[in-house]
Design a protein around this motif. Structure first.
Motif, PDB file in Angstrom:
ATOM      1  N   CYS A 145     -11.896 -72.116 -52.654  1.00 21.56           N
ATOM      2  CA  CYS A 145     -11.303 -70.822 -52.311  1.00 21.56           C
ATOM      3  C   CYS A 145     -10.623 -70.804 -50.957  1.00 21.56           C
ATOM      4  O   CYS A 145      -9.781 -69.950 -50.706  1.00 21.56           O
ATOM      5  CB  CYS A 145     -12.357 -69.724 -52.373  1.00 21.56           C
ATOM      6  SG  CYS A 145     -13.723 -69.991 -51.237  1.00 21.56           S
ATOM      7  N   ARG A 146     -10.944 -71.714 -50.070  1.00 21.81           N
ATOM      8  CA  ARG A 146     -10.331 -71.709 -48.746  1.00 21.81           C
ATOM      9  C   ARG A 146      -9.196 -72.711 -48.632  1.00 21.81           C
ATOM     10  O   ARG A 146      -8.525 -72.755 -47.623  1.00 21.81           O
ATOM     11  CB  ARG A 146     -11.379 -71.994 -47.679  1.00 21.81           C
ATOM     12  CG  ARG A 146     -12.450 -70.906 -47.624  1.00 21.81           C
ATOM     13  CD  ARG A 146     -13.179 -70.896 -46.324  1.00 21.81           C
ATOM     14  NE  ARG A 146     -12.330 -70.844 -45.174  1.00 21.81           N
ATOM     15  CZ  ARG A 146     -11.807 -69.726 -44.647  1.00 21.81           C
ATOM     16  NH1 ARG A 146     -12.029 -68.572 -45.205  1.00 21.81           N
ATOM     17  NH2 ARG A 146     -11.060 -69.779 -43.562  1.00 21.81           N
ATOM     18  N   SER A 147      -8.974 -73.523 -49.656  1.00 18.58           N
ATOM     19  CA  SER A 147      -7.886 -74.490 -49.615  1.00 18.58           C
ATOM     20  C   SER A 147      -6.570 -73.791 -49.892  1.00 18.58           C
ATOM     21  O   SER A 147      -6.496 -72.889 -50.719  1.00 18.58           O
ATOM     22  CB  SER A 147      -8.099 -75.578 -50.674  1.00 18.58           C
ATOM     23  OG  SER A 147      -9.234 -76.329 -50.375  1.00 18.58           O
ATOM     24  N   ALA A 148      -5.538 -74.249 -49.203  1.00 12.99           N
ATOM     25  CA  ALA A 148      -4.215 -73.685 -49.436  1.00 12.99           C
ATOM     26  C   ALA A 148      -3.807 -73.970 -50.879  1.00 12.99           C
ATOM     27  O   ALA A 148      -4.022 -75.068 -51.395  1.00 12.99           O
ATOM     28  CB  ALA A 148      -3.216 -74.297 -48.469  1.00 12.99           C
ATOM     29  N   LEU A 149      -3.224 -72.983 -51.524  1.00 10.66           N
ATOM     30  CA  LEU A 149      -2.855 -73.116 -52.932  1.00 10.66           C
ATOM     31  C   LEU A 149      -1.871 -74.261 -53.144  1.00 10.66           C
ATOM     32  O   LEU A 149      -2.008 -75.036 -54.088  1.00 10.66           O
ATOM     33  CB  LEU A 149      -2.271 -71.801 -53.449  1.00 10.66           C
ATOM     34  CG  LEU A 149      -1.928 -71.759 -54.930  1.00 10.66           C
ATOM     35  CD1 LEU A 149      -3.151 -72.079 -55.782  1.00 10.66           C
ATOM     36  CD2 LEU A 149      -1.380 -70.396 -55.305  1.00 10.66           C
TER      37      LEU A 149
ATOM     38  N   ALA B  82      -3.775 -77.553 -52.935  1.00 10.55           N
ATOM     39  CA  ALA B  82      -4.637 -77.729 -54.104  1.00 10.55           C
ATOM     40  C   ALA B  82      -3.807 -78.056 -55.339  1.00 10.55           C
ATOM     41  O   ALA B  82      -4.169 -78.936 -56.130  1.00 10.55           O
ATOM     42  CB  ALA B  82      -5.474 -76.476 -54.339  1.00 10.55           C
ATOM     43  N   LEU B  83      -2.673 -77.367 -55.513  1.00 15.93           N
ATOM     44  CA  LEU B  83      -1.808 -77.624 -56.659  1.00 15.93           C
ATOM     45  C   LEU B  83      -1.211 -79.023 -56.591  1.00 15.93           C
ATOM     46  O   LEU B  83      -1.169 -79.744 -57.593  1.00 15.93           O
ATOM     47  CB  LEU B  83      -0.701 -76.575 -56.731  1.00 15.93           C
ATOM     48  CG  LEU B  83       0.257 -76.693 -57.909  1.00 15.93           C
ATOM     49  CD1 LEU B  83      -0.503 -76.607 -59.229  1.00 15.93           C
ATOM     50  CD2 LEU B  83       1.319 -75.619 -57.837  1.00 15.93           C
ATOM     51  N   ALA B  84      -0.757 -79.425 -55.413  1.00 17.71           N
ATOM     52  CA  ALA B  84      -0.194 -80.768 -55.248  1.00 17.71           C
ATOM     53  C   ALA B  84      -1.242 -81.833 -55.559  1.00 17.71           C
ATOM     54  O   ALA B  84      -0.939 -82.851 -56.192  1.00 17.71           O
ATOM     55  CB  ALA B  84       0.349 -80.947 -53.831  1.00 17.71           C
TER      56      ALA B  84
ATOM     57  N   GLU C 115      -0.868 -87.077 -62.678  1.00 14.61           N
ATOM     58  CA  GLU C 115       0.088 -88.185 -62.754  1.00 14.61           C
ATOM     59  C   GLU C 115      -0.632 -89.531 -62.687  1.00 14.61           C
ATOM     60  O   GLU C 115      -0.304 -90.458 -63.430  1.00 14.61           O
ATOM     61  CB  GLU C 115       1.129 -88.069 -61.644  1.00 14.61           C
ATOM     62  CG  GLU C 115       2.082 -86.918 -61.839  1.00 14.61           C
ATOM     63  CD  GLU C 115       2.973 -86.663 -60.633  1.00 14.61           C
ATOM     64  OE1 GLU C 115       2.771 -87.296 -59.569  1.00 14.61           O
ATOM     65  OE2 GLU C 115       3.879 -85.808 -60.755  1.00 14.61           O
ATOM     66  N   ALA C 116      -1.615 -89.641 -61.825  1.00 12.40           N
ATOM     67  CA  ALA C 116      -2.374 -90.891 -61.699  1.00 12.40           C
ATOM     68  C   ALA C 116      -3.146 -91.182 -62.984  1.00 12.40           C
ATOM     69  O   ALA C 116      -3.197 -92.330 -63.445  1.00 12.40           O
ATOM     70  CB  ALA C 116      -3.327 -90.814 -60.509  1.00 12.40           C
ATOM     71  N   ILE C 117      -3.716 -90.164 -63.583  1.00 14.57           N
ATOM     72  CA  ILE C 117      -4.448 -90.342 -64.848  1.00 14.57           C
ATOM     73  C   ILE C 117      -3.497 -90.775 -65.950  1.00 14.57           C
ATOM     74  O   ILE C 117      -3.800 -91.683 -66.732  1.00 14.57           O
ATOM     75  CB  ILE C 117      -5.205 -89.048 -65.226  1.00 14.57           C
ATOM     76  CG1 ILE C 117      -6.357 -88.815 -64.242  1.00 14.57           C
ATOM     77  CG2 ILE C 117      -5.709 -89.100 -66.663  1.00 14.57           C
ATOM     78  CD1 ILE C 117      -6.986 -87.438 -64.336  1.00 14.57           C
ATOM     79  N   ALA C 118      -2.315 -90.157 -66.004  1.00 17.95           N
ATOM     80  CA  ALA C 118      -1.331 -90.518 -67.026  1.00 17.95           C
ATOM     81  C   ALA C 118      -0.876 -91.973 -66.850  1.00 17.95           C
ATOM     82  O   ALA C 118      -0.759 -92.718 -67.834  1.00 17.95           O
ATOM     83  CB  ALA C 118      -0.130 -89.573 -66.963  1.00 17.95           C
TER      84      ALA C 118
END
Length: 122
Positions: free
Chosen positions: A86-90, A93-95, A102-105
């Motif tokens: 909740c305190r991380s910048a959106l 977090a999205l990046a 991408e790494a999983i793919a």
């Protein structure tokens, strides 16, 4: 006279002086140019965790966490089960989530068996 089964739930602390000092110390340890011993780091974090368990959430705590990112990360991890990151910048977090996908793919592409034309498969 109180019965033996009575539990005392102390009210949360509103004075953040100790929490502030510990958050400031943790920030210094995080950015130290000199290597910091694991025991010292662990001790500061453990004391900070204890303080976070006792302090009252609110605007004052929010300002403290805004000022000290290392302490904010500890606080966020303590409360992850209730509020996630909740305190991380959106944007951050999205990046991170996009990078992980991408790494999983990429990893999945490398682990798929290659079809060999010589075996008659295409």
């Amino acid at each position: 006279m109180q019965s033996m089964n009575t539990t005392h739930n102390p009210s949360p602390k509103t004075d953040l002086a100790v929490t502030h000092v510990l958050a400031q110390l943790l920030e210094r340890l995080e950015h130290s140019a000199v290597p910091v011993g694991a025991e010292q780091y662990r001790s500061v974090v453990e004391h900070l965790v204890h303080e976070f368990n006792d302090v009252e959430p609110g605007a004052d705590l929010g300002r403290l966490l805004d000022a000290y990112p290392a302490a904010a990360e500890v606080y966020e991890n303590l409360n992850y089960q209730h509020a996630g990151l909740c305190r991380s910048a959106l944007d951050t977090a999205l990046a991170a989530e996009v990078s992980a996908r991408e790494a999983i793919a990429r990893a999945m592409r490398y682990t798929e068996p290659k079809k060999d034309k010589a075996d008659g498969q295409s």
